[in-house]
Motif scaffolding. Structure first.
Motif, mmCIF file in Angstrom:
data_model
loop_
_atom_site.group_PDB
_atom_site.id
_atom_site.type_symbol
_atom_site.label_atom_id
_atom_site.label_comp_id
_atom_site.label_asym_id
_atom_site.label_seq_id
_atom_site.Cartn_x
_atom_site.Cartn_y
_atom_site.Cartn_z
ATOM 1 N N ASP A 212 0.852 -1.186 0.000
ATOM 2 C CA ASP A 212 0.000 0.000 0.000
ATOM 3 C C ASP A 212 0.890 1.239 0.000
ATOM 4 N N LYS A 214 0.582 4.696 2.004
ATOM 5 C CA LYS A 214 -0.313 5.350 2.963
ATOM 6 C C LYS A 214 -0.229 6.863 2.954
ATOM 7 N N GLY A 226 -6.081 6.530 3.991
ATOM 8 C CA GLY A 226 -6.529 5.138 3.975
ATOM 9 C C GLY A 226 -5.739 4.293 2.995
ATOM 10 N N PHE A 269 -5.869 -9.851 7.785
ATOM 11 C CA PHE A 269 -5.007 -8.910 7.054
ATOM 12 C C PHE A 269 -3.894 -8.544 8.020
ATOM 13 N N ARG A 287 -10.435 -7.750 7.764
ATOM 14 C CA ARG A 287 -11.144 -7.544 6.503
ATOM 15 C C ARG A 287 -10.109 -7.353 5.424
ATOM 16 N N GLY A 289 -7.987 -5.233 2.771
ATOM 17 C CA GLY A 289 -7.518 -3.856 2.719
ATOM 18 C C GLY A 289 -8.137 -3.142 1.524
ATOM 19 N N ASP A 290 -8.209 -1.847 1.649
ATOM 20 C CA ASP A 290 -8.670 -1.028 0.542
ATOM 21 C C ASP A 290 -7.641 0.082 0.386
ATOM 22 N N PRO A 291 -6.886 0.146 -0.676
ATOM 23 C CA PRO A 291 -7.136 -0.422 -2.003
ATOM 24 C C PRO A 291 -6.551 -1.811 -2.282
HETATM 25 N N1 GLY Z 1 -5.176 0.123 2.905
HETATM 26 C C1 GLY Z 1 -5.105 -0.114 4.283
HETATM 27 C C2 GLY Z 1 -6.339 -0.567 4.908
HETATM 28 O O1 GLY Z 1 -7.268 -0.980 4.248
HETATM 29 O O2 GLY Z 1 -6.414 -0.564 6.123
#
Ligand code: GLY
Ligand code: AMP
Length: 422
Positions: A212, A214, A226, A269, A287, A289-291
């Motif tokens: 990621d 951040k 995020g 995760f 859960r 991660g996003d993205p």
């Molecule tokens: N991209 C980090 C998160 O979903 O926490």
């Protein structure tokens, strides 16, 4: 199978996209969804945190599987409420979701399980926390214990910065009740990666890792967000490291949670630091991660729905996950001002042209339909512009070609996603 997906961001768009490809799927709803998801699922006007309404809807429609995207409904007990109603839910019980809801809990579990991580201590008294920081010296990490929308962590370069963070979190309560307890941690040095494992309470199946980005600005500058972009696989995350992570971090945690009578089902995760002494745990989330999820779904070659069902039914031992050897990247387009204050309602155009870039895949996050049905920005992180490619460079070229086709003057993105690997 009839599936209710909970959430409405880029992660859920990517999950909806993968679920749509399953031969097992007969009907997909998404609550609340977004305009991008609406092309794949029937969106239902129920908030992702309205547990009672979600369960009532799932019962009424005789849903076969509820899939929780974000952590909030899980910490509020969505999986428990589903279980009580006789519904399958992908995602942990509230008791097991504490692995994300409380950093102190995670540290206790990890320590009991012998998981390698930072040296840590927790405090409810600011004076004691300050004394500890002065004793340890900088760099040092100060964290609010509870959920603080990803913003409760200060990696302090100086003792003074750490002491100020203690004041802000504990005395000024800038994150509210989440700051009643702080954790002070040793600062781990290395590359950070996100690793995902599907868990059925007893068995864990490795998924893949992603990296990621951040910080909001190019060169990893500016405030934390995020996540502004991600890619998979990170070259630093070798097969050998994956095996170490499964043996020393994922499986011991799963065993410890089961021993406590709160088995973990769902996707674990692990935020990891690849240190010179090997991979160490930074944090768990409960859960996708996003993205990160967006690149995971681009690389997944086997049936997501079958795997999620197996995780719920305790049959992961017989399940399999297959992954494309190709690389994938996602570039997040955010509203100008994010992660600070930003404007909503600006019109986004050019998605059709962007989607025509070969190997590109667009996921919507904070979008809505404005007047006349125009697509408008409705959140901080607005689009996930993703692409796959034979190499990471090829994936990146395609992703940025698609970014450049999007016409949204109010948006911005980082221009250097994947820099560590390229
Ligand atoms: N991209 C980090 C998160 O979903 O926490
Ligand atoms: P967390 O919310 O725990 O993921 O922390 C947010 C970010 O702070 C992480 O993604 C890391 O970049 C950084 N971080 C957290 N804990 C540590 C640590 N012990 N050492 C170094 N960096 C950390």
């Amino acid at each position: 199978m009839k599936v209710l997906l909970v959430g409405g961001g880029g992660r859920e768009h990517a999950l909806a996209w993968a679920l749509s490809g399953s031969p097992l799927l007969s009907k997909l709803w998404c609550a609340p969804g977004n305009p991008g998801i609406a092309a794949l699922a029937e969106c239902v006007d129920i908030g992702a945190e309205d547990v009672d309404a979600l369960v009532a809807f799932a019962q009424r429609q005789a849903v076969d599987l509820v899939v929780a995207g974000p952590e909030a409904p899980l910490t509020l007990g969505l999986a428990d409420a589903c279980a009580a109603a006789g519904l399958r839910c992908f995602g942990p019980s509230a008791a097991a979701a504490k692995l994300e809801g409380s950093k102190a809990f995670t540290r206790e579990v990890a320590t009991a399980a012998g998981v390698p991580g930072a040296e840590w201590a927790q405090f409810t008294d600011p004076a004691a926390a300050r004394a500890y920081v002065r004793q340890k010296g900088a760099p040092i990490v100060v964290k609010a214990d509870g959920l603080a929308a990803g913003k409760g962590v200060v990696v302090a370069e100086t003792v003074e910065e750490a002491e100020n963070a203690i004041g802000a979190i504990m005395e000024n309560r800038v994150h509210g009740a989440a700051g009643a307890t702080v954790l002070i941690e040793e600062c781990l040095i290395g590359q950070e990666v996100s690793f995902f494992a599907l868990c059925d309470g007893e068995v864990a199946l490795p998924m893949v890792a992603a990296q990621d980005h951040k910080r909001v600005g190019d060169g990893d500058t500016g405030p934390n967000t995020g996540g502004m972009g991600a890619y998979s696989p990170p070259p630093a995350f070798t097969r050998d490291i994956e095996a170490q992570v499964m043996e020393r971090i994922i499986r011991p945690t799963l065993a410890e949670m089961a021993r406590r009578g709160t088995p973990f089902r769902g996707v674990l995760f692990a935020g990891l630091m690849l240190t010179e002494q090997g991979p160490k745990l930074i944090e768990f989330n409960v859960r996708f991660g996003d993205p990160e999820c967006q690149v995971l779904m681009l690389r997944l070659r086997s049936d997501l729905l079958a795997a999620l069902r197996a995780a719920c039914d305790g049959t992961l031992q017989q399940a399999e996950l297959r992954w494309s050897p190709e690389a994938a990247m996602v570039v997040v387009m955010a509203a100008r001002g994010y992660p600070g204050a930003y404007r909503k309602g600006s019109v986004i155009e050019g998605l059709e042209q962007a989607a025509q870039v070969p190997a590109a895949q667009l996921f919507q996050a904070g979008t809505a339909r404005g007047e006349n049905g125009a697509l408008v920005a409705a959140g901080g992180r607005v689009l996930g512009v993703a692409a796959s490619g034979e190499t990471l460079q090829a994936a990146r070229d395609a992703a940025y070609r698609a970014v450049d086709a999007v016409r949204w003057p109010d948006g911005f993105c980082r221009r250097d996603i994947g820099w560590r690997a390229l």
